[in-house]
Design an enzyme around this catalytic site. Sequence first.
Site, mmCIF file in Angstrom:
data_model
loop_
_atom_site.group_PDB
_atom_site.id
_atom_site.type_symbol
_atom_site.label_atom_id
_atom_site.label_comp_id
_atom_site.label_asym_id
_atom_site.label_seq_id
_atom_site.Cartn_x
_atom_site.Cartn_y
_atom_site.Cartn_z
ATOM 1 N N ASP A 38 -0.437 -4.092 6.220
ATOM 2 C CA ASP A 38 -1.074 -3.612 7.449
ATOM 3 C C ASP A 38 -2.533 -4.053 7.517
ATOM 4 O O ASP A 38 -3.393 -3.312 8.005
ATOM 5 C CB ASP A 38 -0.996 -2.073 7.527
ATOM 6 C CG ASP A 38 0.412 -1.562 7.793
ATOM 7 O OD1 ASP A 38 1.318 -2.383 8.023
ATOM 8 O OD2 ASP A 38 0.594 -0.322 7.766
ATOM 9 N N HIS A 77 0.838 -1.209 0.000
ATOM 10 C CA HIS A 77 0.000 0.000 0.000
ATOM 11 C C HIS A 77 0.868 1.252 0.000
ATOM 12 O O HIS A 77 2.092 1.171 0.096
ATOM 13 C CB HIS A 77 -1.026 -0.002 1.139
ATOM 14 C CG HIS A 77 -0.470 0.039 2.539
ATOM 15 N ND1 HIS A 77 0.307 -0.975 3.070
ATOM 16 C CD2 HIS A 77 -0.587 0.969 3.527
ATOM 17 C CE1 HIS A 77 0.622 -0.675 4.320
ATOM 18 N NE2 HIS A 77 0.103 0.511 4.620
ATOM 19 N N HIS A 108 4.299 -4.947 10.932
ATOM 20 C CA HIS A 108 4.724 -4.224 12.143
ATOM 21 C C HIS A 108 4.831 -5.156 13.342
ATOM 22 O O HIS A 108 4.095 -6.139 13.452
ATOM 23 C CB HIS A 108 3.728 -3.107 12.499
ATOM 24 C CG HIS A 108 3.724 -1.966 11.541
ATOM 25 N ND1 HIS A 108 4.557 -0.879 11.666
ATOM 26 C CD2 HIS A 108 2.997 -1.748 10.424
ATOM 27 C CE1 HIS A 108 4.333 -0.035 10.670
ATOM 28 N NE2 HIS A 108 3.381 -0.537 9.891
ATOM 29 N N HIS A 163 1.289 3.935 1.979
ATOM 30 C CA HIS A 163 1.824 4.669 3.129
ATOM 31 C C HIS A 163 3.351 4.782 3.061
ATOM 32 O O HIS A 163 4.031 3.900 2.550
ATOM 33 C CB HIS A 163 1.411 3.996 4.453
ATOM 34 C CG HIS A 163 -0.010 4.298 4.830
ATOM 35 N ND1 HIS A 163 -0.738 3.502 5.689
ATOM 36 C CD2 HIS A 163 -0.836 5.310 4.460
ATOM 37 C CE1 HIS A 163 -1.953 4.020 5.832
ATOM 38 N NE2 HIS A 163 -2.043 5.113 5.096
ATOM 39 N N HIS A 221 -7.609 -0.656 5.571
ATOM 40 C CA HIS A 221 -6.552 0.204 6.131
ATOM 41 C C HIS A 221 -6.326 1.378 5.173
ATOM 42 O O HIS A 221 -6.298 2.542 5.576
ATOM 43 C CB HIS A 221 -5.300 -0.636 6.316
ATOM 44 C CG HIS A 221 -4.104 0.117 6.809
ATOM 45 N ND1 HIS A 221 -4.029 0.649 8.073
ATOM 46 C CD2 HIS A 221 -2.931 0.424 6.200
ATOM 47 C CE1 HIS A 221 -2.852 1.257 8.221
ATOM 48 N NE2 HIS A 221 -2.169 1.139 7.100
ATOM 49 N N ASP A 244 5.683 4.461 5.185
ATOM 50 C CA ASP A 244 6.489 3.388 5.783
ATOM 51 C C ASP A 244 6.375 2.076 4.995
ATOM 52 O O ASP A 244 6.815 1.018 5.456
ATOM 53 C CB ASP A 244 6.129 3.178 7.266
ATOM 54 C CG ASP A 244 4.701 2.704 7.466
ATOM 55 O OD1 ASP A 244 3.785 3.250 6.818
ATOM 56 O OD2 ASP A 244 4.493 1.777 8.284
ATOM 57 N N HIS A 245 5.797 2.157 3.784
ATOM 58 C CA HIS A 245 5.695 0.977 2.904
ATOM 59 C C HIS A 245 6.186 1.257 1.486
ATOM 60 O O HIS A 245 6.611 0.350 0.790
ATOM 61 C CB HIS A 245 4.250 0.460 2.883
ATOM 62 C CG HIS A 245 3.811 -0.025 4.232
ATOM 63 N ND1 HIS A 245 3.860 -1.337 4.608
ATOM 64 C CD2 HIS A 245 3.397 0.673 5.327
ATOM 65 C CE1 HIS A 245 3.467 -1.450 5.882
ATOM 66 N NE2 HIS A 245 3.189 -0.237 6.333
HETATM 67 FE FE FE Z 1 2.550 0.483 8.144
HETATM 68 ZN ZN ZN Z 2 -0.033 1.469 6.588
#
Ligand code: FE
Ligand code: ZN
Length: 255
Positions: A133, A56, A171, A58, A114, A60-61
């Site tokens: 996530d 996805h 995570h 985001h 998400h 952090d991805h």
């Molecule tokens: Fe994440």
């Molecule tokens: Zn995420």
Amino acid sequence: MAIEVHQFPCLSDNYCWLVRDEAADVTAVVDTPEVEPINRALEEKGWRLTHILNTHHHFDHAGGNEALKERWGCTIVGADMDAARIPGIDVRVKEGEVYKFGKSNARVFEVPGHTSGHIAYHFEDDGIAFVGDTIFALGCGRLFEGTAEQMWDSLEKLMGMPDDTTIYCAHEYTQANAAFALSVEPGNPELVERCAEIDRLRADGVPTVPTTLAREKATNPFLRPSSANLQETVGLVGAPLVEVFAETRRRKDNF
Ligand code: FE
Ligand code: ZN
């Protein structure tokens, strides 16, 4: 088993994976939370990055996509329905498609909730799934862009994979998730036992990821809206599963 998975931490609580198909000489990274640790892992292994598989958009991805593509010239695979938000995307994949990674097959699930464009990759022959996530050990992703109905549909889709599927979630949230899980399903002996094990692992700094679908089905409250104990705790005995899920998710947001 055609592929090898190498897990390492990124940022404060992300996990990242190199996925290697030795016979085909291809190496993917699943999501790109941080460039340096990914390059270091590749150098340690002596592997050349050929693919990025994004779950996805985001940061952090997908935050490392462009820098990694610039260095390695790799192919970036991501959700067709979210292509505009996946930096550097080359290959757009959709629900039910099988992406050929070397000699391995990665089936794509669209799992909105998400984010609206979240996908998961199921390497069916290897019994491995990268769920981003969506499912966490004892948890599920927050509903940033989707509804509880969408997330429940997505979780049901993932629950259709074989029970012995190894689940790689993005995570290390497990200990906090465990505290919440115990608060809503205190009468689940397997959960009680698992929480004690998680405390032991975390005290030694050992990752609790990956997990398995069977273990999550037995202990993760977000996959267990049919549990009588959970229904009692959230005050929805006999309610539709999606409502029990939605209430459980709401309670977690305020836990
Ligand atoms: Fe994440
Ligand atoms: Zn995420």
